[in-house]
Write a protein that holds these residues in place. Structure first.
Motif, mmCIF file in Angstrom:
data_model
loop_
_atom_site.group_PDB
_atom_site.id
_atom_site.type_symbol
_atom_site.label_atom_id
_atom_site.label_comp_id
_atom_site.label_asym_id
_atom_site.label_seq_id
_atom_site.Cartn_x
_atom_site.Cartn_y
_atom_site.Cartn_z
ATOM 1 N N GLU A 22 0.830 -1.211 0.000
ATOM 2 C CA GLU A 22 0.000 0.000 0.000
ATOM 3 C C GLU A 22 0.865 1.262 0.000
ATOM 4 O OE1 GLU A 22 -3.608 2.060 -0.117
ATOM 5 O OE2 GLU A 22 -3.378 -0.123 -0.188
ATOM 6 N N ALA A 23 2.012 1.176 0.654
ATOM 7 C CA ALA A 23 2.918 2.324 0.750
ATOM 8 C C ALA A 23 3.982 2.329 -0.349
ATOM 9 C CB ALA A 23 3.584 2.336 2.122
ATOM 10 N N GLY A 24 3.959 1.321 -1.240
ATOM 11 C CA GLY A 24 4.937 1.263 -2.320
ATOM 12 C C GLY A 24 6.260 0.632 -1.918
ATOM 13 N N TYR A 25 6.245 -0.191 -0.898
ATOM 14 C CA TYR A 25 7.424 -0.903 -0.427
ATOM 15 C C TYR A 25 7.218 -2.397 -0.657
ATOM 16 C CZ TYR A 25 8.723 3.277 2.338
ATOM 17 O OH TYR A 25 9.069 4.545 2.751
ATOM 18 N N GLY A 26 8.270 -3.168 -0.452
ATOM 19 C CA GLY A 26 8.185 -4.612 -0.515
ATOM 20 C C GLY A 26 9.001 -5.217 0.609
ATOM 21 N N PHE A 27 8.977 -6.536 0.709
ATOM 22 C CA PHE A 27 9.757 -7.206 1.745
ATOM 23 C C PHE A 27 11.249 -6.896 1.611
ATOM 24 C CE2 PHE A 27 5.879 -9.748 2.139
ATOM 25 C CZ PHE A 27 5.772 -9.815 3.520
ATOM 26 N N ASN A 28 11.711 -6.632 0.376
ATOM 27 C CA ASN A 28 13.115 -6.304 0.167
ATOM 28 C C ASN A 28 13.499 -4.957 0.777
ATOM 29 O OD1 ASN A 28 11.442 -5.165 -1.923
ATOM 30 N ND2 ASN A 28 13.306 -4.575 -2.991
ATOM 31 N N ASN A 29 12.530 -4.125 1.121
ATOM 32 C CA ASN A 29 12.795 -2.829 1.746
ATOM 33 C C ASN A 29 12.840 -2.902 3.271
ATOM 34 O OD1 ASN A 29 10.743 -1.826 -0.798
ATOM 35 N ND2 ASN A 29 12.776 -0.923 -0.640
ATOM 36 N N VAL A 30 12.461 -4.038 3.845
ATOM 37 C CA VAL A 30 12.395 -4.168 5.303
ATOM 38 C C VAL A 30 13.818 -4.227 5.870
ATOM 39 C CG1 VAL A 30 11.610 -5.598 7.231
ATOM 40 C CG2 VAL A 30 10.127 -5.244 5.242
ATOM 41 N N VAL A 31 14.089 -3.359 6.841
ATOM 42 C CA VAL A 31 15.414 -3.312 7.465
ATOM 43 C C VAL A 31 15.418 -3.868 8.887
ATOM 44 C CG1 VAL A 31 16.216 -1.414 6.016
ATOM 45 C CG2 VAL A 31 15.130 -0.905 8.209
ATOM 46 N N LYS A 32 14.244 -3.971 9.521
ATOM 47 C CA LYS A 32 14.174 -4.428 10.921
ATOM 48 C C LYS A 32 12.798 -4.994 11.187
ATOM 49 C CE LYS A 32 15.301 -4.263 15.503
ATOM 50 N NZ LYS A 32 14.200 -4.957 16.092
ATOM 51 N N THR A 33 12.738 -6.114 11.882
ATOM 52 C CA THR A 33 11.462 -6.661 12.350
ATOM 53 C C THR A 33 11.579 -7.012 13.824
ATOM 54 O OG1 THR A 33 11.970 -8.971 11.810
ATOM 55 C CG2 THR A 33 10.875 -7.678 10.087
ATOM 56 N N THR A 34 10.423 -7.067 14.446
ATOM 57 C CA THR A 34 10.307 -7.606 15.790
ATOM 58 C C THR A 34 9.258 -8.702 15.723
ATOM 59 O OG1 THR A 34 10.796 -5.453 16.764
ATOM 60 C CG2 THR A 34 9.806 -7.109 18.220
ATOM 61 N N VAL A 35 9.587 -9.865 16.249
ATOM 62 C CA VAL A 35 8.653 -10.990 16.281
ATOM 63 C C VAL A 35 8.338 -11.284 17.739
ATOM 64 C CG1 VAL A 35 8.281 -13.412 15.684
ATOM 65 C CG2 VAL A 35 9.628 -11.951 14.150
ATOM 66 N N LEU A 36 7.066 -11.291 18.062
ATOM 67 C CA LEU A 36 6.601 -11.654 19.399
ATOM 68 C C LEU A 36 5.941 -13.025 19.307
ATOM 69 C CD1 LEU A 36 4.975 -8.247 20.392
ATOM 70 C CD2 LEU A 36 7.312 -9.023 20.813
ATOM 71 N N LEU A 37 6.391 -13.946 20.144
ATOM 72 C CA LEU A 37 5.835 -15.302 20.157
ATOM 73 C C LEU A 37 5.193 -15.600 21.504
ATOM 74 C CD1 LEU A 37 8.753 -17.329 18.528
ATOM 75 C CD2 LEU A 37 6.557 -16.765 17.485
ATOM 76 N N GLN A 38 4.059 -16.251 21.473
ATOM 77 C CA GLN A 38 3.431 -16.723 22.705
ATOM 78 C C GLN A 38 4.302 -17.794 23.362
ATOM 79 O OE1 GLN A 38 0.453 -15.709 24.196
ATOM 80 N NE2 GLN A 38 1.051 -17.049 25.849
ATOM 81 N N HIS A 39 4.934 -18.625 22.512
ATOM 82 C CA HIS A 39 5.775 -19.722 23.005
ATOM 83 C C HIS A 39 7.081 -19.734 22.218
ATOM 84 C CE1 HIS A 39 2.130 -21.152 24.948
ATOM 85 N NE2 HIS A 39 1.532 -21.125 23.774
ATOM 86 N N ILE A 40 8.199 -19.541 22.873
ATOM 87 C CA ILE A 40 9.495 -19.547 22.179
ATOM 88 C C ILE A 40 9.764 -20.905 21.550
ATOM 89 C CG2 ILE A 40 11.015 -20.195 24.086
ATOM 90 C CD1 ILE A 40 11.630 -17.331 21.561
ATOM 91 N N SER A 41 9.080 -21.933 22.012
ATOM 92 C CA SER A 41 9.224 -23.262 21.400
ATOM 93 C C SER A 41 8.712 -23.282 19.955
ATOM 94 C CB SER A 41 8.511 -24.329 22.241
ATOM 95 O OG SER A 41 7.137 -24.030 22.352
ATOM 96 N N ASP A 42 7.953 -22.248 19.553
ATOM 97 C CA ASP A 42 7.469 -22.126 18.173
ATOM 98 C C ASP A 42 8.490 -21.446 17.266
ATOM 99 O OD1 ASP A 42 5.005 -23.352 18.599
ATOM 100 O OD2 ASP A 42 3.994 -21.462 19.083
ATOM 101 N N PHE A 43 9.671 -21.126 17.809
ATOM 102 C CA PHE A 43 10.663 -20.348 17.055
ATOM 103 C C PHE A 43 11.025 -20.999 15.724
ATOM 104 C CE2 PHE A 43 14.986 -19.194 15.884
ATOM 105 C CZ PHE A 43 14.904 -17.811 15.875
ATOM 106 N N ALA A 44 11.358 -22.282 15.709
ATOM 107 C CA ALA A 44 11.792 -22.947 14.478
ATOM 108 C C ALA A 44 10.681 -22.956 13.427
ATOM 109 C CB ALA A 44 12.255 -24.375 14.774
ATOM 110 N N ALA A 45 9.462 -23.235 13.831
ATOM 111 C CA ALA A 45 8.339 -23.267 12.886
ATOM 112 C C ALA A 45 8.054 -21.873 12.334
ATOM 113 C CB ALA A 45 7.098 -23.840 13.561
ATOM 114 N N MET A 46 8.079 -20.862 13.203
ATOM 115 C CA MET A 46 7.900 -19.477 12.745
ATOM 116 C C MET A 46 9.019 -19.111 11.790
ATOM 117 S SD MET A 46 9.445 -16.282 13.132
ATOM 118 C CE MET A 46 10.454 -16.515 14.581
ATOM 119 N N ASN A 47 10.248 -19.461 12.141
ATOM 120 C CA ASN A 47 11.417 -19.089 11.350
ATOM 121 C C ASN A 47 11.352 -19.686 9.945
ATOM 122 O OD1 ASN A 47 13.676 -17.416 11.822
ATOM 123 N ND2 ASN A 47 15.007 -19.204 11.737
#
Length: 124
Positions: free
Chosen positions: A63-88
Motif C-alpha cells: 500500500e505504501a509502495g514498499y516490498g519485503f526487500n525494503n524491510v530493514v528491521k522486524t520484531t517478532v513476538l511469540l506466545q511460546h518460544i518453542s514455536d521459534f523454528a516453525a515461525m522461522n
C-alpha cells in the motif's frame, strides 16, 4: 512530514494507532496479528498464523509502495518460544536475501490469543 498508511486488505487497527506511518523515506509498520482482513478470523497453528501476519505486513508494505526487500528491521513476538523454528521456517519464505535485522521475544500473552505478532521498519 508523516503520512498515515492503511491497507484495506489488512485488518483495521483495533486501538488508537495506525497500521503504518511513513516519514523521511522510512515506513514504520505496527505489529501485525494473524487476522485475516477479509474475514476477521485468525488461523490456527504457528505456521498459518505466521503466514497471515506476514501477509498482512505485505499488504501494508505494498500500500505504501514498499516490498519485503525494503524491510530493514522486524520484531517478532511469540506466545511460546518453542514455536521459534516453525515461525522461522515461514519467515524465511518471505525474507530470502539481504535479511533484515530482527529480534524475537517470548511474551506472556498476545491480543486475541494470537501465537505471533510481527512489526517492521522499511526504508527506500
Amino acid at each position: 512530514m508523516k503520512k498515515i498508511i492503511a491497507s484495506p486488505l489488512a485488518p483495521k487497527a483495533v486501538g488508537p494507532y495506525s497500521q503504518a506511518v511513513e516519514t523521511d523515506g522510512a515506513l514504520y509498520v505496527s505489529g501485525q496479528l494473524p487476522i485475516d482482513g477479509a474475514t476477521g478470523k485468525m488461523a490456527e497453528g504457528i505456521e498459518a498464523q505466521t503466514r497471515q501476519s506476514l501477509a498482512n505486513l505485505g499488504h501494508i508494505l505494498a500500500e505504501a509502495g514498499y516490498g519485503f526487500n525494503n524491510v530493514v528491521k522486524t520484531t517478532v513476538l511469540l506466545q511460546h518460544i518453542s514455536d521459534f523454528a516453525a515461525m522461522n521456517a515461514v519467515y524465511a519464505e518471505h525474507f530470502t536475501s539481504e535479511m533484515p535485522a530482527r529480534i524475537c521475544f517470548e511474551v506472556a500473552a498476545l491480543p486475541m490469543g494470537a501465537l505471533v505478532e510481527i512489526d517492521a521498519v522499511a526504508a527506500k
